[in-house]
Design an enzyme around this catalytic site. Structure first.
Site, short mmCIF file in Angstrom:
data_model
loop_
_atom_site.label_atom_id
_atom_site.label_comp_id
_atom_site.label_asym_id
_atom_site.label_seq_id
_atom_site.Cartn_x
_atom_site.Cartn_y
_atom_site.Cartn_z
N SER A 136 62.57 41.89 51.24
CA SER A 136 63.76 42.75 51.15
C SER A 136 63.97 43.05 49.74
CB SER A 136 65.16 42.49 51.95
OG SER A 136 65.55 41.38 51.57
N TYR A 145 67.92 27.90 67.10
CA TYR A 145 66.70 27.42 66.74
C TYR A 145 65.65 27.19 67.52
CZ TYR A 145 68.27 28.37 61.87
OH TYR A 145 68.93 28.80 60.98
N GLU A 156 59.24 50.62 53.05
CA GLU A 156 59.96 51.40 52.18
C GLU A 156 60.05 50.57 50.70
OE1 GLU A 156 63.39 52.68 53.91
OE2 GLU A 156 64.51 50.76 53.62
N HIS A 171 61.18 28.19 52.91
CA HIS A 171 62.46 28.16 53.55
C HIS A 171 62.41 27.04 54.71
CE1 HIS A 171 63.93 32.19 51.73
NE2 HIS A 171 63.99 31.04 51.05
N CYS A 224 65.02 6.03 60.89
CA CYS A 224 66.33 5.48 60.54
C CYS A 224 66.88 5.35 61.88
CB CYS A 224 67.00 5.93 59.56
SG CYS A 224 67.76 7.45 59.86
#
Length: 230
Positions: free
Chosen positions: A174, A53, A200, A106, A136
């Protein structure tokens, strides 16, 4: 068309240079999804996941919003009704393109999450395994990304928006990933006109009333021009 709800996926950012999930090369192709996009993968090898990431964060910072991102921001600004953008993407191209009424279902590459206390904060450009939570102080920082097997963010609010939609548009998705793939059915039940923008037809293309085939930078820009000149 008072309320427009728009879902965006990897296809809208691909033209800016962000690799799609199913790209044949690049970041995703070098790793199994199970290793870098699941809680179990993170627990097995946090260094691999954090570095993955970090690389995605650096890639996203190196590209710019494209004409489709900017067109949606213009629609939000100039449309007489409400425009809501829901994105499956974790980059910040919508924000940099000018969109404000935006939901990252997400998560976000620029966010960090404590898996001990669930505190969230802005991630540094380079995270490290075992980074401490500023709330914390537990060494429990992880990317604030919704991984496979986890619940996307703000689903109740997103379904409420879909139930009010007069027009629902899906751009560059998708149709393979739920719950987002079910949004068109929710919008149709609400009586919304539905339109899909893609290179598409997607896996759920038969659920849309209208299709615009081609690169989002062109098709979305043309569509926004049409809406704003009616």
């Amino acid at each position: 068309m008072d309320k427009i709800v728009i879902l965006t996926g990897a296809g809208i950012s691909a033209e800016s240079g962000i690799e799609t999930f199913r790209a044949d090369d690049g970041l995703w192709a070098k790793h199994r999804v199970e290793d870098v996009a699941t809680p179990e993968g993170f627990m097995r090898d946090p260094e691999l996941v954090v570095n993955f990431y970090n690389a995605r964060r650096a890639q996203a910072a190196s590209v710019e919003p494209n004409a489709a991102h900017r067109a949606l921001a213009r629609l939000e600004e100039e449309h007489a009704g409400e425009v809501v953008v829901i994105t499956q993407n974790v980059d910040d191209l919508h924000e940099r393109g000018g969109t404000r009424n935006l939901y990252h279902m997400h998560g976000h590459l620029k966010g960090a999450l404590c898996y001990a206390c669930e505190h969230r904060w802005e991630a540094p450009m380079v995270m490290a395994p075992g980074d401490s939570c500023p709330a914390c102080e537990a060494p429990a920082a992880r990317p604030d990304i919704v991984w496979f097997g986890e619940m996307p963010y703000e689903m109740d609010r997103l379904f409420a928006h879909l139930a009010e939609a007069d027009l629902f548009a899906s751009i560059g998705t998708s149709g393979n990933v739920y719950p987002a793939a079910g949004f068109v059915a929710e919008a149709r039940r609400a009586g919304a006109h539905t339109i899909e923008f893609n290179l598409e037809r997607s896996a759920i293309g038969n659920q849309f009333a209208e299709h615009r085939i081609g690169p989002a930078s062109r098709t979305v820009s043309d569509w926004v021009d049409e809406l704003l000149t009616r």
